[in-house]
Motif scaffolding. Sequence first.
Motif, PDB file in Angstrom:
ATOM      1  N   PHE A 146       0.832  -1.196   0.000  1.00  0.00           N
ATOM      2  CA  PHE A 146       0.000   0.000   0.000  1.00  0.00           C
ATOM      3  C   PHE A 146       0.875   1.258   0.000  1.00  0.00           C
ATOM      4  O   PHE A 146       2.081   1.187  -0.010  1.00  0.00           O
ATOM      5  CB  PHE A 146      -0.977   0.004   1.189  1.00  0.00           C
ATOM      6  N   MET A 147       0.244   2.415  -0.014  1.00  0.00           N
ATOM      7  CA  MET A 147       0.941   3.697  -0.162  1.00  0.00           C
ATOM      8  C   MET A 147       1.761   3.705  -1.453  1.00  0.00           C
ATOM      9  O   MET A 147       2.920   4.110  -1.492  1.00  0.00           O
ATOM     10  CB  MET A 147       1.836   3.996   1.052  1.00  0.00           C
ATOM     11  N   VAL A 148       1.132   3.233  -2.526  1.00  0.00           N
ATOM     12  CA  VAL A 148       1.789   3.212  -3.839  1.00  0.00           C
ATOM     13  C   VAL A 148       1.945   4.650  -4.341  1.00  0.00           C
ATOM     14  O   VAL A 148       0.985   5.434  -4.298  1.00  0.00           O
ATOM     15  CB  VAL A 148       0.955   2.374  -4.839  1.00  0.00           C
ATOM     16  N   LYS A 154      -7.506   8.556  -1.449  1.00  0.00           N
ATOM     17  CA  LYS A 154      -8.840   7.983  -1.242  1.00  0.00           C
ATOM     18  C   LYS A 154      -9.130   6.889  -2.264  1.00  0.00           C
ATOM     19  O   LYS A 154      -9.734   5.866  -1.942  1.00  0.00           O
ATOM     20  CB  LYS A 154      -9.894   9.093  -1.312  1.00  0.00           C
ATOM     21  N   GLU A 155      -8.698   7.123  -3.489  1.00  0.00           N
ATOM     22  CA  GLU A 155      -8.876   6.107  -4.532  1.00  0.00           C
ATOM     23  C   GLU A 155      -8.071   4.854  -4.178  1.00  0.00           C
ATOM     24  O   GLU A 155      -8.548   3.729  -4.320  1.00  0.00           O
ATOM     25  CB  GLU A 155      -8.400   6.662  -5.882  1.00  0.00           C
ATOM     26  N   GLN A 156      -6.852   5.074  -3.684  1.00  0.00           N
ATOM     27  CA  GLN A 156      -5.991   3.942  -3.362  1.00  0.00           C
ATOM     28  C   GLN A 156      -6.515   3.152  -2.170  1.00  0.00           C
ATOM     29  O   GLN A 156      -6.405   1.919  -2.123  1.00  0.00           O
ATOM     30  CB  GLN A 156      -4.563   4.415  -3.075  1.00  0.00           C
ATOM     31  N   LEU A 157      -7.093   3.846  -1.211  1.00  0.00           N
ATOM     32  CA  LEU A 157      -7.653   3.164  -0.045  1.00  0.00           C
ATOM     33  C   LEU A 157      -8.786   2.236  -0.470  1.00  0.00           C
ATOM     34  O   LEU A 157      -8.913   1.116   0.036  1.00  0.00           O
ATOM     35  CB  LEU A 157      -8.142   4.190   0.976  1.00  0.00           C
ATOM     36  N   LYS A 158      -9.596   2.690  -1.421  1.00  0.00           N
ATOM     37  CA  LYS A 158     -10.668   1.848  -1.950  1.00  0.00           C
ATOM     38  C   LYS A 158     -10.080   0.643  -2.684  1.00  0.00           C
ATOM     39  O   LYS A 158     -10.527  -0.504  -2.515  1.00  0.00           O
ATOM     40  CB  LYS A 158     -11.547   2.656  -2.908  1.00  0.00           C
ATOM     41  N   TYR A 178       2.441  -4.298   3.495  1.00  0.00           N
ATOM     42  CA  TYR A 178       3.416  -3.297   3.924  1.00  0.00           C
ATOM     43  C   TYR A 178       3.424  -2.086   2.993  1.00  0.00           C
ATOM     44  O   TYR A 178       3.016  -2.177   1.836  1.00  0.00           O
ATOM     45  CB  TYR A 178       4.818  -3.914   3.996  1.00  0.00           C
ATOM     46  N   PRO A 179       3.902  -0.938   3.487  1.00  0.00           N
ATOM     47  CA  PRO A 179       3.928   0.274   2.661  1.00  0.00           C
ATOM     48  C   PRO A 179       5.084   0.256   1.672  1.00  0.00           C
ATOM     49  O   PRO A 179       6.090  -0.430   1.878  1.00  0.00           O
ATOM     50  CB  PRO A 179       4.125   1.388   3.701  1.00  0.00           C
ATOM     51  N   THR A 180       4.944   1.002   0.600  1.00  0.00           N
ATOM     52  CA  THR A 180       6.050   1.169  -0.351  1.00  0.00           C
ATOM     53  C   THR A 180       7.134   2.007   0.326  1.00  0.00           C
ATOM     54  O   THR A 180       6.893   3.145   0.710  1.00  0.00           O
ATOM     55  CB  THR A 180       5.575   1.897  -1.619  1.00  0.00           C
ATOM     56  N   LEU A 181       8.305   1.415   0.481  1.00  0.00           N
ATOM     57  CA  LEU A 181       9.425   2.110   1.121  1.00  0.00           C
ATOM     58  C   LEU A 181      10.354   2.649   0.040  1.00  0.00           C
ATOM     59  O   LEU A 181      10.857   1.889  -0.791  1.00  0.00           O
ATOM     60  CB  LEU A 181      10.175   1.159   2.045  1.00  0.00           C
ATOM     61  N   ILE A 182      10.556   3.932   0.047  1.00  0.00           N
ATOM     62  CA  ILE A 182      11.405   4.553  -0.976  1.00  0.00           C
ATOM     63  C   ILE A 182      12.749   4.906  -0.340  1.00  0.00           C
ATOM     64  O   ILE A 182      12.876   5.907   0.362  1.00  0.00           O
ATOM     65  CB  ILE A 182      10.735   5.799  -1.574  1.00  0.00           C
ATOM     66  N   THR A 183      13.734   4.047  -0.567  1.00  0.00           N
ATOM     67  CA  THR A 183      15.057   4.236   0.021  1.00  0.00           C
ATOM     68  C   THR A 183      16.036   4.766  -1.025  1.00  0.00           C
ATOM     69  O   THR A 183      15.769   4.725  -2.232  1.00  0.00           O
ATOM     70  CB  THR A 183      15.595   2.906   0.566  1.00  0.00           C
ATOM     71  N   ARG A 184      17.188   5.207  -0.568  1.00  0.00           N
ATOM     72  CA  ARG A 184      18.216   5.713  -1.471  1.00  0.00           C
ATOM     73  C   ARG A 184      18.727   4.639  -2.423  1.00  0.00           C
ATOM     74  O   ARG A 184      19.282   4.941  -3.476  1.00  0.00           O
ATOM     75  CB  ARG A 184      19.396   6.274  -0.665  1.00  0.00           C
ATOM     76  N   PHE A 204      -1.473   6.632   6.206  1.00  0.00           N
ATOM     77  CA  PHE A 204      -0.804   5.414   6.673  1.00  0.00           C
ATOM     78  C   PHE A 204      -1.647   4.683   7.717  1.00  0.00           C
ATOM     79  O   PHE A 204      -1.862   3.468   7.631  1.00  0.00           O
ATOM     80  CB  PHE A 204       0.570   5.770   7.259  1.00  0.00           C
ATOM     81  N   GLY A 205      -2.136   5.409   8.712  1.00  0.00           N
ATOM     82  CA  GLY A 205      -2.947   4.797   9.757  1.00  0.00           C
ATOM     83  C   GLY A 205      -4.236   4.192   9.224  1.00  0.00           C
ATOM     84  O   GLY A 205      -4.677   3.137   9.686  1.00  0.00           O
ATOM     85  N   SER A 206      -4.827   4.852   8.238  1.00  0.00           N
ATOM     86  CA  SER A 206      -6.072   4.345   7.646  1.00  0.00           C
ATOM     87  C   SER A 206      -5.836   3.027   6.925  1.00  0.00           C
ATOM     88  O   SER A 206      -6.661   2.104   7.005  1.00  0.00           O
ATOM     89  CB  SER A 206      -6.643   5.381   6.668  1.00  0.00           C
ATOM     90  N   PHE A 207      -4.708   2.925   6.209  1.00  0.00           N
ATOM     91  CA  PHE A 207      -4.372   1.668   5.528  1.00  0.00           C
ATOM     92  C   PHE A 207      -4.213   0.536   6.543  1.00  0.00           C
ATOM     93  O   PHE A 207      -4.742  -0.569   6.356  1.00  0.00           O
ATOM     94  CB  PHE A 207      -3.073   1.824   4.728  1.00  0.00           C
ATOM     95  N   LEU A 208      -3.492   0.790   7.627  1.00  0.00           N
ATOM     96  CA  LEU A 208      -3.270  -0.236   8.640  1.00  0.00           C
ATOM     97  C   LEU A 208      -4.568  -0.646   9.324  1.00  0.00           C
ATOM     98  O   LEU A 208      -4.799  -1.831   9.582  1.00  0.00           O
ATOM     99  CB  LEU A 208      -2.268   0.253   9.680  1.00  0.00           C
ATOM    100  N   GLU A 209      -5.419   0.323   9.603  1.00  0.00           N
ATOM    101  CA  GLU A 209      -6.669   0.024  10.296  1.00  0.00           C
ATOM    102  C   GLU A 209      -7.608  -0.808   9.425  1.00  0.00           C
ATOM    103  O   GLU A 209      -8.214  -1.767   9.897  1.00  0.00           O
ATOM    104  CB  GLU A 209      -7.355   1.322  10.727  1.00  0.00           C
TER     105      GLU A 209
END
Length: 304
Positions: A146-148, A154-158, A178-184, A204-209
Amino acid sequence: LYCPYYREIWNKRDFEKYASALIREINLLSMKLKDRDFEIVDAHVGGGSPSLAPPSFWKLIIDELKSKLNLKTSLGIEANPEDLVDESKVFAMAEAGVSEISVGGQSFCKPHLKVLGRRHGPEEVEIAIKNCRTAGFKLINLDLMFMVPNIQGKEQLKNWEEDLTKAVQLNPDQITAYPTLITRQCKGYKLVKAGKVNQPTRLFGSFLERTREILEGEGYKRIRIYSWSRGGEYATVNLEMVGPLLCLGPGAMGFTGSYEWCQVHSVAEYIKSINSNKPAAAVSRTVSLEERAARLMADQLFCS
């Protein structure tokens, strides 16, 4: 685009040389540990595309691990869905001794997969899970993300709710959300620096809930902050935190509990080192008692 791990482009000839070096490293390690009384209680292969390897490779590796390093348990690998659409290959992997599998599906939404740079579509994810179930793998994990980036919150949460519902219908033993992690270290980081990427981080909290509500409602129990299970656990990263962990191959990390090391990030350098009977470690260090305690606490905070 957002994978932070070491990787190289697939090359059949290089892989064959790598496979020979890996067998040699197993033997070198077994000689160093020959007077130690130990047993391998878990074995996992990551962190990206082990499913590219032919089933014959897995039989060779598993036989070596059993005979040389006292492997008493199963072996699990990570896999891309497109490598598992061939039912005969999936069955051959299971017959070779692979008994746990983690499928990197990430999403059933085509726009999400496109943004993430995935080569497969939603259909391949469904086929992969079904093939793994038919082949009789002991444990099947499905990764979802998630968190793409660049998808409206809102669209992504749906879409995320639909992803979770679809995942549950496929009945994997474990779902890692898990969330998309954007690292170096990932390619997508350049897009962030250029201002071309943004994430719905405030949700973030909404996705987890919503993850908790949907998966708990379907009988999954939270076993780690991002992992939900109906029985068993496919886990790797936490072992790097607390150990003890032996490592094999380029890019791998080992940790005895007081000493850790990381192997070279190059197939060519790895092969050169192993064929010269030298350790393939690039860096190593002693870990203090205080750090060990902090790492153990951090690891336990990720557990439910």
